[in-house]
Design an enzyme around this catalytic site. Structure first.
Site, PDB file in Angstrom:
ATOM      1  N   GLY A   1       0.775  -1.134  -0.016  1.00  0.00           N
ATOM      2  CA  GLY A   1      -0.010  -0.054   0.121  1.00  0.00           C
ATOM      3  C   GLY A   1       0.690   1.418  -0.193  1.00  0.00           C
ATOM      4  O   GLY A   1       0.259   2.321   0.171  1.00  0.00           O
TER       5      GLY A   1
ATOM      6  N   LYS B   1       4.827  -1.018 -14.198  1.00  0.00           N
ATOM      7  CA  LYS B   1       6.087  -1.663 -13.965  1.00  0.00           C
ATOM      8  C   LYS B   1       6.162  -2.441 -15.376  1.00  0.00           C
ATOM      9  O   LYS B   1       5.304  -2.953 -16.037  1.00  0.00           O
ATOM     10  CB  LYS B   1       5.850  -2.677 -12.993  1.00  0.00           C
ATOM     11  CG  LYS B   1       7.418  -3.182 -12.492  1.00  0.00           C
ATOM     12  CD  LYS B   1       7.250  -4.386 -11.833  1.00  0.00           C
ATOM     13  CE  LYS B   1       6.924  -4.301 -10.306  1.00  0.00           C
ATOM     14  NZ  LYS B   1       7.774  -3.645  -9.454  1.00  0.00           N
TER      15      LYS B   1
HETATM   16  C1  LIG Z   1       5.718  -4.686  -5.859  1.00  0.00           C
HETATM   17  S1  LIG Z   1       4.218  -5.120  -5.099  1.00  0.00           S
HETATM   18  C2  LIG Z   1       3.412  -3.592  -5.111  1.00  0.00           C
HETATM   19  C3  LIG Z   1       3.734  -2.654  -4.417  1.00  0.00           C
HETATM   20  C4  LIG Z   1       3.208  -1.441  -4.121  1.00  0.00           C
HETATM   21  N1  LIG Z   1       3.072  -0.574  -5.324  1.00  0.00           N
HETATM   22  C5  LIG Z   1       3.397  -0.505  -3.066  1.00  0.00           C
HETATM   23  O1  LIG Z   1       3.723   0.502  -3.299  1.00  0.00           O
HETATM   24  O2  LIG Z   1       3.402  -0.930  -1.708  1.00  0.00           O
HETATM   25  C6  LIG Z   1       3.614  -5.862  -6.584  1.00  0.00           C
HETATM   26  C7  LIG Z   1       2.223  -6.736  -6.162  1.00  0.00           C
HETATM   27  O3  LIG Z   1       1.402  -7.184  -7.272  1.00  0.00           O
HETATM   28  C8  LIG Z   1       0.495  -8.227  -6.773  1.00  0.00           C
HETATM   29  N2  LIG Z   1      -0.061  -8.888  -8.286  1.00  0.00           N
HETATM   30  C9  LIG Z   1       0.849  -9.689  -8.898  1.00  0.00           C
HETATM   31  N3  LIG Z   1      -0.035 -10.256  -9.562  1.00  0.00           N
HETATM   32  C10 LIG Z   1      -1.079  -9.903  -9.438  1.00  0.00           C
HETATM   33  C11 LIG Z   1      -2.752 -10.206 -10.123  1.00  0.00           C
HETATM   34  N4  LIG Z   1      -2.536 -11.117 -10.999  1.00  0.00           N
HETATM   35  N5  LIG Z   1      -3.607  -9.552  -9.559  1.00  0.00           N
HETATM   36  C12 LIG Z   1      -3.501  -8.565  -8.500  1.00  0.00           C
HETATM   37  N6  LIG Z   1      -2.399  -8.500  -7.704  1.00  0.00           N
HETATM   38  C13 LIG Z   1      -1.334  -8.893  -8.360  1.00  0.00           C
HETATM   39  C14 LIG Z   1       1.449  -8.879  -5.890  1.00  0.00           C
HETATM   40  O4  LIG Z   1       0.548  -9.519  -5.284  1.00  0.00           O
HETATM   41  C15 LIG Z   1       2.423  -7.845  -4.996  1.00  0.00           C
HETATM   42  O5  LIG Z   1       1.737  -7.602  -3.910  1.00  0.00           O
END
Ligand SMILES: C[S@@+](CC[C@H](N)C(=O)[O-])C[C@H]1O[C@@H](n2cnc3c(N)ncnc32)[C@H](O)[C@@H]1O
Length: 213
Positions: free
Chosen positions: A69, A168
């Site tokens: 978050g 990303k």
């Molecule tokens: C790098 S983290 C995000 C960090 C966030 N931007 C922050 O500032 O805290 C990437 C997230 O993408 C989620 N994610 C990956 N594939 C996903 C999907 N198909 N649907 C929903 N979330 C997904 C992962 O569970 C992970 O929590």
């Protein structure tokens, strides 16, 4: 400053010890802790915003891959009245003013649920989604590109004219068909690697601004 050292526990793998040591040494991790952000990723958004003014005037925001978050906290800080809807496979501790969906964005029902929860078209779509790495470079690349493409399609279908999309992506940029699709639908498309993105990582971001009507 005392340097914290990770003791190699017998059960901890060398890889996770390296990860933990890097976390302890990382100035962004320390800053996030001091400034109350849930993730060091918060600084990637802050730095990308300094360069591209993405958050300027954002009122309705979709945050794909929101957990834990950090990005949502940054947006709330800048625009306390912005409506934010986030989605993640993982549970997220509540954030005031943010609606959270715990589900797979690749599920057919996800786009509709996000827009319903937002109550109108977003002016900013953010995606920090990354597929869990398998260690197989090509597989990881393809899986994450699948997420970028789905996020881009969602942004193109739903953004308010003039809106922006940040996702990303990878070193070397997005693949050609995605890039041309973005260029057809936005007035400007750029790639950037914010300083907070680890140097050794292949992670880059694609920034598309000015959604065409
Ligand atoms: C790098 S983290 C995000 C960090 C966030 N931007 C922050 O500032 O805290 C990437 C997230 O993408 C989620 N994610 C990956 N594939 C996903 C999907 N198909 N649907 C929903 N979330 C997904 C992962 O569970 C992970 O929590």
């Amino acid at each position: 400053m005392t340097k914290e050292r990770v003791r190699t526990a017998r059960k901890r793998s060398a890889q996770s010890t390296r990860w933990l040591q890097r976390q302890l040494d990382d100035p962004y991790v320390k800053r996030a802790k001091a400034e109350g952000y849930r993730s060091r990723a918060a600084y990637k958004l802050i730095e990308l915003d300094e360069k591209f003014a993405l958050l300027k005037g954002a009122q309705r925001v979709v945050d794909l891959g929101i957990a834990p978050g950090g990005w949502a906290q940054v947006i709330r800080k800048m625009h306390p009245k912005a409506a934010i809807v986030g989605i993640d496979l993982l549970p997220v501790d509540p954030i005031e003013g943010v609606t959270l969906l715990e589900m797979d964005f690749m599920d057919d029902s996800a786009p509709g649920l996000l827009i319903d929860a937002l109550g109108g078209p977003p002016d900013l779509v953010l995606s920090d989604m990354a597929a869990n790495t398998t260690g197989h470079k090509q597989t990881d690349h393809l899986r994450t590109m699948g997420l970028v493409e789905a996020a881009a399609a969602f942004a193109i279908d739903n953004l308010h004219p003039g809106g922006s999309f940040l996702s990303k992506s990878f070193a070397g940029g997005s693949d050609q068909s995605l890039l041309s699709e973005l260029k057809r639908n936005f007035t400007s498309v750029k790639h950037a690697k914010p300083p907070a993105s680890r140097k050794g990582s292949v992670e880059w971001y694609v920034v598309a601004k000015g959604k065409k009507a």
